[in-house]
Scaffold this active site. Structure first.
Site, PDB file in Angstrom:
ATOM      1  N   ASN A   9      43.166  45.998  31.444  1.00 25.81           N
ATOM      2  CA  ASN A   9      42.519  44.854  32.090  1.00 25.81           C
ATOM      3  C   ASN A   9      41.057  44.832  31.657  1.00 25.81           C
ATOM      4  O   ASN A   9      40.263  45.655  32.105  1.00 25.81           O
ATOM      5  CB  ASN A   9      42.638  44.989  33.613  1.00 25.81           C
ATOM      6  CG  ASN A   9      41.900  43.889  34.350  1.00 25.81           C
ATOM      7  OD1 ASN A   9      41.531  42.864  33.776  1.00 25.81           O
ATOM      8  ND2 ASN A   9      41.669  44.093  35.634  1.00 25.81           N
ATOM      9  N   HIS A  94      44.946  41.182  42.134  1.00 24.04           N
ATOM     10  CA  HIS A  94      44.028  42.294  41.857  1.00 24.04           C
ATOM     11  C   HIS A  94      43.014  42.396  42.993  1.00 24.04           C
ATOM     12  O   HIS A  94      42.586  41.390  43.560  1.00 24.04           O
ATOM     13  CB  HIS A  94      43.317  42.069  40.520  1.00 24.04           C
ATOM     14  CG  HIS A  94      42.548  43.258  40.049  1.00 24.04           C
ATOM     15  ND1 HIS A  94      41.295  43.572  40.542  1.00 24.04           N
ATOM     16  CD2 HIS A  94      42.851  44.226  39.135  1.00 24.04           C
ATOM     17  CE1 HIS A  94      40.869  44.682  39.949  1.00 24.04           C
ATOM     18  NE2 HIS A  94      41.785  45.091  39.100  1.00 24.04           N
ATOM     19  N   GLU A 166      46.712  50.138  43.080  1.00 17.37           N
ATOM     20  CA  GLU A 166      45.310  50.380  42.741  1.00 17.37           C
ATOM     21  C   GLU A 166      44.527  50.642  44.024  1.00 17.37           C
ATOM     22  O   GLU A 166      44.141  49.707  44.714  1.00 17.37           O
ATOM     23  CB  GLU A 166      44.719  49.200  41.961  1.00 17.37           C
ATOM     24  CG  GLU A 166      45.143  47.811  42.456  1.00 17.37           C
ATOM     25  CD  GLU A 166      44.189  46.727  42.016  1.00 17.37           C
ATOM     26  OE1 GLU A 166      43.524  46.896  40.995  1.00 17.37           O
ATOM     27  OE2 GLU A 166      44.092  45.713  42.729  1.00 17.37           O
ATOM     28  N   GLY A 172      36.737  51.758  39.271  1.00 20.06           N
ATOM     29  CA  GLY A 172      35.392  51.718  38.716  1.00 20.06           C
ATOM     30  C   GLY A 172      34.422  52.679  39.362  1.00 20.06           C
ATOM     31  O   GLY A 172      33.224  52.625  39.112  1.00 20.06           O
TER      32      GLY A 172
END
Length: 249
Positions: A9, A94, A166, A172
């Site tokens: 992604n 997402h 996720e 991140g």
């Protein structure tokens, strides 16, 4: 046997020059790998990606989609448009779309349905925030997100879909769910689907996404219910992305 899938992604990164260099390196590196590999660039680069990757072993897809087929929806992109650019996969739900743009479970499930209606494969993203994990709500949150889609399209639709777990707190941040933590949630997702259809559940690919790196990919992908990864930052570095792809084999 479920075939591993590693999907990159790119989020809002890239340029024509950077993309070309990255794609050529990835294309050369994955040609002999038995796992499936895909990239999800920003919308404007789909034509470039299609041009470079057509005829290669790589698949590609989009990072989001409209739930509508057409109409006065300024700035939106329909699934049928993505199909014309050769996309195979589309991310739906997402965590950044949910958090930054207010996409609810209802909207996500509508997008999932729109993607399948166009003949594409939705990658349904589910996961909990740090606060939800610390309050013991992980299983409840993930089950709610999954149930919203199952309630709309039925369990049979999951036979032509992918799920990506996720944990929001690991995206991140450099913090990764331990292999055991990830496996626990992946197993729960599969069990939730198995309550409705064991065959569909056994065939469902469930990816892990959240600070996957070359150093931790092999252990993560070695878990029974982890069928690959949805890769963020590392997908922008050819050597790192290819190392993760190799770890999936």
């Amino acid at each position: 046997m479920r075939k591993k899938l590693v999907a990159g992604n790119w989020k809002m990164h890239g340029s024509l020059q950077q993309n070309a260099a990255l794609l050529e390196l990835i294309k050369a590196g994955v040609s002999s790998l038995p796992c499936e590999v895909a990239v999800c660039p920003p919308y404007p680069y789909l034509g470039q990606v299609q041009s470079i990757l057509s005829g290669s072993a790589l698949a590609w897809g989009a990072q989001s989609v409209s739930e509508h087929q057409s109409g006065a929806f300024t700035g939106e992109v329909a699934a049928s448009m993505l199909l014309e650019f050769g996309c195979r996969y589309v991310l739906v739900g997402h965590s950044e779309r949910r958090a930054l743009y207010g996409e609810t479970d209802t909207v996500v499930s509508a997008k999932f349905e729109a993607v399948q209606r166009a003949g594409l494969v939705p990658v349904l993203c589910v996961g909990e925030t740090l606060a939800e994990r610390e309050s013991g709500m992980t299983s409840v949150v993930v089950a709610r997100q999954l149930s919203a889609v199952l309630g709309r399209v039925g369990v049979a639709a999951m036979a032509s879909a992918v799920v990506a777990y996720e944990p929001v707190w690991a995206i991140g941040t450099g913090v990764t769910a331990s292999p055991a933590q990830a496996q626990e949630v992946h197993a729960a997702i599969r069990a939730k689907v198995a309550e409705l259809d064991l065959g569909v559940a056994n065939g469902l690919r469930i990816l892990y996404g959240g600070s996957v790196k070359p150093q931790n990919a092999m252990e993560l992908f070695g878990q029974d219910d982890i069928d690959g990864g949805l890769i963020g930052g590392a997908a922008l570095v050819a050597d790192d992305f290819l190392a993760i792809c190799r770890a999936a084999n």
